[in-house]
Design an enzyme around this catalytic site. Structure first.
Site, PDB file in Angstrom:
ATOM      1  CB  SER A  60      -7.953   4.149   2.586  1.00 12.37           C
ATOM      2  OG  SER A  60      -7.301   3.505   3.538  1.00 12.37           O
ATOM      3  CB  SER A 117      -8.714   1.514   5.827  1.00 12.18           C
ATOM      4  OG  SER A 117      -9.699   2.678   5.449  1.00 12.18           O
ATOM      5  CE  LYS A 120      -3.940   2.522   2.095  1.00 14.40           C
ATOM      6  NZ  LYS A 120      -4.579   2.202   3.560  1.00 14.40           N
TER       7      LYS A 120
END
Length: 494
Positions: free
Chosen positions: A160, A184, A79
């Site tokens: 997210s 998330s 990420k």
């Protein structure tokens, strides 16, 4: 091997160890999938050379008869909230575009030490603020799933960690890192039919992770199944003296202690999570999940978490407050974007840089956070929210007197179409209604796929455990996984 990209962490690790295939074959196969999967917009930066270098190191070690590292030969997605030495890290925002860290986050360093290789940096909601991956400055991530109604509406992969979710579900990588501030990891995992775990706050170091809300942010793993999540989390976790909130505790051997036998365990069903308007399919899956856990030997008990209804408003005061403080460092002076209008002074540069660099959702949360921290409103909002947070944590402590873990839905709906909620921030925030309480209390929580809704889209079940008891969370997740038999995967259209 034509189906090598269908394999998860354990299968790849074991296959490399026993010589079924080489680590380089694995890296090349996934690099090819990443290159061919650009329509999903899951990767912001591709690093095929990093994956190949780690693979070659694993193959060399095996050829020399050396003991292989725990994730040797396994390529993963990272990420873009994690700083990676020499590789751009943007946190999904223009304000950090072009920022190339000269250091490695502790979590990514732990993974490389464990033998993993990096396929690239994954797209995400800007500064981890969002539930649909529509706030990224670099375009929406698209879920690999489609509704079965014959349409081709692009669906949200959740957020997210939407790039992580889409990449794992679409077989662009066998696993990926995520971060979870208010859901998330769990919500996107549920949207795309994979597993994801947020460990106890402090299990994984936050050093080198771009901050959103420091008292809530926690890294975790996203993978095809519970076992893979356990293996990866084990490699990521550990004490870090560079992070004041890091837990100075040994990392348990979660993988080898995995068991779907829940005899003697009590699973709590919080009555406050039964919310009006929740789709019948979500409630039905919740009931089915309780039956699966009962079949695994657990006793199902009803519990009460009375302050649940205040969790979401408290979260959306505390998280923006911390964000407004954390994001003050982005000013155009030292790194990242700089906007300097003609004749501008320092304050003008700050204002222009932030106006241009931050997206609308980030600006919205900064303004909320600045407001609730201002002199006239600090006690009315921020102080009250912190009191509510303490009450929510106390609710869980009292619940543990009656149960060992909690079962709930992960999200109040299946994946929605991109754009369907973009104009209604409150509707978007409600995606986190089941996930936020565990985040506020710092507890380990996991989402595992339980089934499909009427439109053929994945639905997830969430297990919340006691602090430091990731093992029970993983075990309950495994019990569900074994009984759900979830094997659905998206049809390839990209």
């Amino acid at each position: 091997m034509s189906n090598i990209t269908d394999l998860g962490i354990k299968a790849i690790r074991d296959g490399v160890r026993d010589g079924t295939f080489s680590a380089r074959e694995v890296a090349e196969a996934f690099n090819a999938n990443v290159a061919a999967g650009k329509e999903l917009n899951a990767f912001l930066v591709e690093t095929p050379e990093h994956a190949l270098a780690a693979a070659d190191a694993a193959d060399k070690a095996r050829a020399a008869g050396e003991e292989l590292a725990p994730m040797a030969g396994v390529p993963v997605g990272m990420k873009d909230l994690f700083c990676t030495d020499g590789v751009e890290a943007t946190a999904g925002s223009h304000i950090l575009e072009g920022f190339t860290p000269q250091y490695e986050s502790t979590v990514s360093a732990n993974l490389w030490k464990a033998g993993a290789g990096m396929l690239g940096k994954l797209n995400m909601d800007q500064f981890a603020m969002g539930s649909s991956n529509e706030t990224s400055a670099f375009g929406n991530v698209i879920s690999p799933w489609r509704r079965n109604d014959g349409g081709n509406t692009d669906l949200a992969p959740g957020g997210s960690s939407g790039g992580s979710a889409s990449a794992v579900s679409g077989r662009l990588c066998p696993a990926a890192t995520g971060t979870d501030t208010g859901g998330s990891i769990r919500q996107p995992a549920a949207f795309v039919g994979i597993s994801g775990i947020k460990p106890t706050y402090g299990r994984c170091s936050r050093w080198g992770v771009v901050a959103f809300a420091s008292s809530l942010d926690q890294a975790g793993s996203m993978a095809h199944d519970v076992t893979d999540c356990a293996i990866m989390l084990q490699a990521m976790a550990g004490f870090d003296p560079k992070d004041a909130t890091s837990l100075d505790l040994p990392v348990p051997d979660w993988e080898n202690a995995l068991s779907g036998d829940l005899k003697g365990k009590r699973v709590g069903i919080p009555k406050e999570y039964r919310i009006d308007g929740t789709p019948k399919e979500i409630d039905d899956l919740w009931e089915q999940g309780a039956e699966w856990l009962r079949d695994a030997g657990a006793e199902i008990v009803e519990i009460s978490l009375p302050h649940t209804k205040y969790a979401l408003p408290a979260y959306y005061i505390i998280a923006p407050a911390e964000a407004s403080s954390n994001l003050a460092r982005y000013d155009g002076v030292r790194y990242g974007q700089r906007e300097l209008p003609d004749g501008a002074g320092l304050q003008d540069m700050y204002a222009a840089t932030r106006a241009e660099g931050f997206g609308p959702e980030v600006k919205r949360r900064i303004m909320i956070g600045t407001y609730v921290l201002s002199a006239g409103f600090y006690d009315a909002y921020y102080t009250q929210a912190q009191k509510v947070r303490s009450l929510i944590a106390r609710d869980f402590e009292q619940a543990w007197e009656h149960c060992d873990m909690i079962l709930a839905p992960t999200a109040p709906s299946a994946a929605f179409g991109l754009g369907e909620k973009a104009d209604d921030p409150l509707a978007m925030y409600l995606n986190d209604v089941f996930a936020v309480p565990a985040s506020l209390a710092g507890l380990p929580a996991m989402s595992v796929p339980g089934g499909l809704d009427g439109q053929g889209l994945p639905l997830g079940l969430q297990i919340v455990g006691k602090a430091l008891d990731e093992q029970s969370v993983l075990n309950a997740g495994l019990a569900i996984e074994q009984r759900a038999g979830f094997t659905a995967r998206p049809d390839k259209w990209w």
